[in-house]
Design an enzyme around this catalytic site. Structure first.
Site, PDB file in Angstrom:
ATOM      1  N   ARG A  91       0.835  -1.206   0.000  1.00 51.95           N
ATOM      2  CA  ARG A  91       0.000   0.000   0.000  1.00 51.95           C
ATOM      3  C   ARG A  91       0.870   1.256   0.000  1.00 51.95           C
ATOM      4  O   ARG A  91       0.555   2.229  -0.685  1.00 51.95           O
ATOM      5  CB  ARG A  91      -0.947  -0.011   1.217  1.00 51.95           C
ATOM      6  CG  ARG A  91      -2.012   1.068   1.156  1.00 51.95           C
ATOM      7  CD  ARG A  91      -3.014   0.790   0.040  1.00 51.95           C
ATOM      8  NE  ARG A  91      -3.929   1.890  -0.195  1.00 51.95           N
ATOM      9  CZ  ARG A  91      -3.729   2.873  -1.073  1.00 51.95           C
ATOM     10  NH1 ARG A  91      -2.630   2.910  -1.802  1.00 51.95           N
ATOM     11  NH2 ARG A  91      -4.618   3.834  -1.236  1.00 51.95           N
ATOM     12  N   CYS A 135       0.764   4.186  -2.746  1.00 51.17           N
ATOM     13  CA  CYS A 135       0.592   5.610  -2.406  1.00 51.17           C
ATOM     14  C   CYS A 135       1.666   6.452  -3.085  1.00 51.17           C
ATOM     15  O   CYS A 135       1.376   7.507  -3.642  1.00 51.17           O
ATOM     16  CB  CYS A 135       0.677   5.822  -0.901  1.00 51.17           C
ATOM     17  SG  CYS A 135      -0.858   5.489  -0.040  1.00 51.17           S
TER      18      CYS A 135
END
Lengths: 106, 276
Positions: B233, B237
């Site tokens: 993740r 991002c």
């Protein structure tokens, strides 16, 4: 001494002027490889500060590919983009060294 | 003159006190207070549920999804891998992690010997390497599955990160710097989305608050169609703000996880989770 030196100096100055005019009159192709290496070094500099942007390396590789394929204008345009991104990323790194702390939730 | 000096000192302390005397504990208190003030209706313990703590409609959909959680298959495969893998030297994961219970809460921690943050995922690969097996990929696949299984077995345990040494505080500070630093072509820092803009919409999705972020990983993301780790993740991002991402378990991401875990200390682990 001066009888030999002064004419030689004059000759050198004349030759220098001539060479400048020649260069101005017949612009040579830019040395793509050295320009590309310079841009890539700028990218590496931004990377060493942890601020390389996502697509810069891809843009520079694409620039090389296009130039080699004979699409010189597009190659130079992409090279310029990659160079600008690298410079902006380094500027961001320099700015953030002073700025990041101002965002800490206090 | 004496009164003037006192006044100047008092004014300086008022203006710069936070900067001069900031420490991890006061920073954590301020971080939490920010979210509690921003979302006064959200129960403090509910921040582990991310956007589902903020948005009623999303929460209802999530509760429906949780009836047949999409991470369940990966978790089962993780259990199978954990229980049945036998390394070339005859050892198993159990030789590193016991029966797999209460593992999650031990991580992340700062390893003084190696002078680095150890996460649960890096410990899984440490275990493999110790017993002569090749490390697994950090962001998805088998490692995320094992991580999902171990996280599930630690559900309800409390995140507890202690900064008990100079090295640990240094790692925290590095993670903090990474969190608050703008990067990428879009010039975003983690704080821009997950503090200042938490609860706001980015296209169709709501931005989650940072408080509680680390509690529910690994997650099954509908967008990925698979289970992935926290560092997957982070990687995404970075890509979204057009910054060159770091590899999974890079020093930067481990420190970031450490910082975020410290900020969420006291909340419960509730992974694996499901997110859109």
């Amino acid at each position: 001494m001066s009888t030999t030196f002064l004419p030689a100096l004059k000759l050198f100055v004349i030759a220098l002027c001539f060479s400048v005019f020649t260069v101005a009159a017949y612009p040579v192709e830019p040395d793509f490889q050295s320009l590309w290496s310079e841009a890539d070094n700028l990218r590496k500099e931004a990377a060493s500060q942890g601020h390389e942007w996502r697509d810069t390396a891809k843009v520079l590789l694409e620039a090389k590919k296009e130039y080699k394929a004979g699409n010189h204008e597009k190659g130079l345009m992409l090279l310029s983009k990659g160079r600008a991104e690298s410079l902006a990323a380094s500027a961001q790194a320099a700015r953030e060294k002073k700025q990041w702390n101002h965002r800490v939730v206090k | 003159m004496g009164k003037l000096a006192t006044l100047i000192i008092a004014l300086t302390m008022y203006l710069y006190g936070n900067t001069l005397f900031a420490n991890p504990e006061t920073e954590r208190a301020a971080f939490r207070a920010y979210f509690h003030a921003k979302f006064p209706d959200v129960k403090k313990s509910d921040f582990v549920n991310g956007v589902y703590a903020l948005d009623k409609n999303s929460r209802e959909q999530w509760i429906e999804i949780e009836e047949f959680p999409p991470y369940e298959i990966a978790m089962g495969e993780g259990q199978e891998l954990f229980d049945s893998t036998r390394f070339a030297n005859g050892n198993t994961y159990g030789d590193c992690f016991g029966d797999g219970l209460s593992i999650r809460k031990k991580y992340p921690y700062f390893d003084e010997e190696r002078a680095q943050v150890v996460t649960m995922e890096s410990a899984i690969n440490d275990c493999r390497e110790k017993h002569g097996a090749a490390p697994l990929k950090y962001r998805a696949g088998d490692l995320a599955k094992i991580s999902a299984y171990l996280s599930y077995r630690s559900r309800g345990e409390i995140i507890d990160v202690a900064l008990s040494s100079a090295g640990a505080i240094n790692a925290y500070e590095k993670g903090k710097k990474y969190y608050y630093t703008k990067r990428g072509q879009l010039n975003f820092a983690c704080v821009d989305c997950h503090v200042s803009s938490a609860g706001m919409r980015l296209r169709s999705e709501m931005l989650s608050p940072s408080l509680g972020h680390v509690s529910h990983f690994p997650v099954y993301r509908l967008k990925w169609g698979s289970i992935g780790t926290l560092h997957r993740r982070f990687n995404e991002c970075n890509k979204q703000v057009r910054a060159k991402p770091q590899p999974g378990q890079s020093e930067e991401y481990r420190n970031l996880e450490y910082f975020l875990s410290y900020m969420s200390s006291g909340l419960e682990f509730n992974g694996p989770g499901v997110r859109r």
